[in-house]
Scaffold this active site. Structure first.
Site, PDB file in Angstrom:
ATOM      1  N   CYS A 111       7.378 -48.997  -5.176  1.00 53.24           N
ATOM      2  CA  CYS A 111       6.953 -47.666  -4.712  1.00 53.24           C
ATOM      3  C   CYS A 111       6.881 -46.688  -5.889  1.00 53.24           C
ATOM      4  O   CYS A 111       6.690 -45.503  -5.682  1.00 53.24           O
ATOM      5  CB  CYS A 111       7.880 -47.150  -3.610  1.00 53.24           C
ATOM      6  N   GLU A 165       1.690 -47.328  -3.715  1.00 53.63           N
ATOM      7  CA  GLU A 165       2.576 -48.503  -3.782  1.00 53.63           C
ATOM      8  C   GLU A 165       1.801 -49.624  -4.449  1.00 53.63           C
ATOM      9  O   GLU A 165       0.573 -49.690  -4.338  1.00 53.63           O
ATOM     10  CB  GLU A 165       2.949 -48.981  -2.377  1.00 53.63           C
TER      11      GLU A 165
HETATM   12  C1  LIG Z   1      11.766 -49.567  -0.609  1.00 50.14           C
HETATM   13  S1  LIG Z   1      13.075 -50.021   0.476  1.00 50.14           S
HETATM   14  C2  LIG Z   1      12.479 -51.580   1.010  1.00 50.14           C
HETATM   15  C3  LIG Z   1      13.052 -52.124   2.280  1.00 50.14           C
HETATM   16  C4  LIG Z   1      12.288 -53.278   2.940  1.00 50.14           C
HETATM   17  N1  LIG Z   1      11.739 -54.216   2.002  1.00 50.14           N
HETATM   18  C5  LIG Z   1      11.186 -52.751   3.847  1.00 50.14           C
HETATM   19  O1  LIG Z   1      10.024 -53.082   3.653  1.00 50.14           O
HETATM   20  O2  LIG Z   1      11.504 -52.020   4.806  1.00 50.14           O
HETATM   21  C6  LIG Z   1      14.346 -50.356  -0.644  1.00 50.14           C
HETATM   22  C7  LIG Z   1      15.639 -50.852  -0.033  1.00 50.14           C
HETATM   23  O3  LIG Z   1      16.559 -51.097  -1.103  1.00 50.14           O
HETATM   24  C8  LIG Z   1      17.869 -50.762  -0.678  1.00 50.14           C
HETATM   25  N2  LIG Z   1      18.660 -50.544  -1.913  1.00 50.14           N
HETATM   26  C9  LIG Z   1      18.714 -49.440  -2.681  1.00 50.14           C
HETATM   27  N3  LIG Z   1      19.469 -49.666  -3.770  1.00 50.14           N
HETATM   28  C10 LIG Z   1      19.906 -50.954  -3.700  1.00 50.14           C
HETATM   29  C11 LIG Z   1      20.706 -51.783  -4.528  1.00 50.14           C
HETATM   30  N4  LIG Z   1      21.229 -51.323  -5.661  1.00 50.14           N
HETATM   31  N5  LIG Z   1      20.919 -53.062  -4.147  1.00 50.14           N
HETATM   32  C12 LIG Z   1      20.386 -53.540  -2.991  1.00 50.14           C
HETATM   33  N6  LIG Z   1      19.627 -52.796  -2.148  1.00 50.14           N
HETATM   34  C13 LIG Z   1      19.385 -51.522  -2.511  1.00 50.14           C
HETATM   35  C14 LIG Z   1      17.669 -49.545   0.204  1.00 50.14           C
HETATM   36  O4  LIG Z   1      18.747 -49.411   1.108  1.00 50.14           O
HETATM   37  C15 LIG Z   1      16.339 -49.881   0.904  1.00 50.14           C
HETATM   38  O5  LIG Z   1      16.565 -50.544   2.131  1.00 50.14           O
END
Ligand SMILES: C[S@@+](CC[C@H](N)C(=O)[O-])C[C@H]1O[C@@H](n2cnc3c(N)ncnc32)[C@H](O)[C@@H]1O
Length: 374
Positions: A331, A365
């Site tokens: 993103c 994106e």
């Molecule tokens: C852009 S979203 C994508 C979620 C999923 N792929 C979707 O399409 O709905 C990024 C995700 O990364 C998680 N996130 C943020 N930092 C993270 C980290 N350090 N380790 C693992 N997950 C993380 C957030 O909670 C979020 O759900």
């Protein structure tokens, strides 16, 4: 789309271009940005021109009319970060558009509902299910519950109330969504507070783009940043089994529920940050959350990552380089570019796509599929 707030409301920054001009502008900008890695044609996934957001948040503005009555309006920031009152928004779904004025009228009927209300969040679905969260600077009591329940019935929506240390779900804290992906239906419950992709139509096309550009595999998939399983569940149809991780408790709870809704038993979800997962996989640290999982049972041939705007940290980026196939949804093109500087030392880009989730903004994106260089 032609909105009367163009040039005033700061949420739409590319208001001076037609939708097709915006696409050309973003495509050229990104082709230039990534030209040191590839000159291939990019796949371009378009948004609808209007009514494309199924998630939106508005401030609430209070004032008195000439009779001294309290009037509520929706509000956004203008370009100077001052308040701009609005009575409609063209980028939100037709269902959110329809509910917005009706909700405001009902809220103004009683001070218990309207007093100290400062923001409203809408979460909609293509199945017409809707969750509206009313956010207050006051404690919510039994009287508020009764009146909010009446709004649920009158508008056929779900209502939640939030305030400091208070979260009240009247009938439910989630909505049901069904996504048809490559002619197959997938069911999801979107939880209040969990991450969901805002532009449903582009989300469907992003998932299809990934599915249609990877081979069926007899091996396993490793996924980081999996959210509520938006990509995980459709992608599991292409792999033997999947190990998916995510930092947020709410999202993991939602992912487990979404697995049940789709009768999928190929996926193991783990609540771990990407950094922790790398430490567990590389056996530099032991985790209680990994005690029932034998990581050696997995024979991964692909890693799928959809990180937040900050992109990959150093350890995760290094881990990704060990996988034969990398699928990266981003993103933020700036952090994607930084991460590709490293990933392209070991992998070549085989496919690149731009997904226009946020029409009328500069945002875009991207999706990149990379294969290990032999
Ligand atoms: C852009 S979203 C994508 C979620 C999923 N792929 C979707 O399409 O709905 C990024 C995700 O990364 C998680 N996130 C943020 N930092 C993270 C980290 N350090 N380790 C693992 N997950 C993380 C957030 O909670 C979020 O759900």
């Amino acid at each position: 789309m032609n909105c009367k707030y163009f040039g005033m409301c700061a949420s739409c920054t590319l208001f001076d271009k037609s939708y097709d001009e915006q696409l050309t502008f973003k495509l050229e900008r990104e082709k230039e940005r990534f030209s040191n890695f590839t000159t291939m044609d990019f796949d371009l996934i378009k948004s609808s021109d209007k009514n494309f957001r199924n998630r939106a948040e508005f401030r609430i503005w209070w004032e008195k009319d000439e009779n001294g009555d309290e009037i509520l309006s929706y509000a956004m920031n203008d370009f100077k970060k001052d308040i701009l009152k609005i009575d409609s928004c063209q980028i939100v779904s037709a269902h959110i558009q329809e509910i917005m004025p009706k909700l405001l009228d009902l809220l103004m009927e009683d001070l218990i509902l309207s007093y100290k209300l400062f923001s409203v969040e809408f979460l909609g679905s293509t199945t017409n299910d809707m969750l509206v969260t009313l956010i207050y600077h006051k404690k919510l009591d039994e009287q508020w519950n009764e009146l909010a329940k009446q709004i649920e019935e009158k508008l056929n929506i779900k209502v939640m109330g939030r305030s400091r240390k208070q979260k009240i779900a009247l009938s439910s804290d989630s909505i049901n969504e069904t996504l048809t992906i490559n002619n197959q239906e997938f069911k999801f419950a979107y939880q209040e507070g969990g991450f969901t992709q805002p532009n449903t139509n582009v989300n469907i096309q992003m998932i299809e783009w990934v599915l249609n550009n990877i081979e069926d595999s007899s091996k396993d998939l490793c996924e980081l940043y999996c959210g509520g399983g938006n990509f995980t569940i459709p992608l599991s149809t292409k792999f033997n089994k999947v190990l998916a991780t995510e930092i947020s408790k709410t999202s993991i709870k939602s992912a487990l529920n979404n697995c049940d809704l789709n009768n999928t038993n190929k996926i193991t979800f783990l609540r771990m940050s990407a950094e922790e997962f790398v430490q567990g996989l590389q056996e530099v640290r032991t985790f209680n959350r990994l005690k029932d999982i034998n990581l050696k049972d997995y024979n991964f041939d692909a890693i799928f990552m959809d990180p937040p705007r900050s992109g990959l940290d150093n350890t995760t980026r290094n881990l990704a380089k060990d996988f034969e196939n990398i699928i990266y949804i981003s993103c933020n093109p700036e952090t994607l570019h930084r991460d590709l500087e490293e990933l392209t030392k070991t992998h070549e880009i085989v496919r690149f796509a731009l997904f226009d989730q946020f029409a009328y903004t500069n945002h875009i994106e991207s999706g990149v599929i990379l294969k290990m260089i032999r």
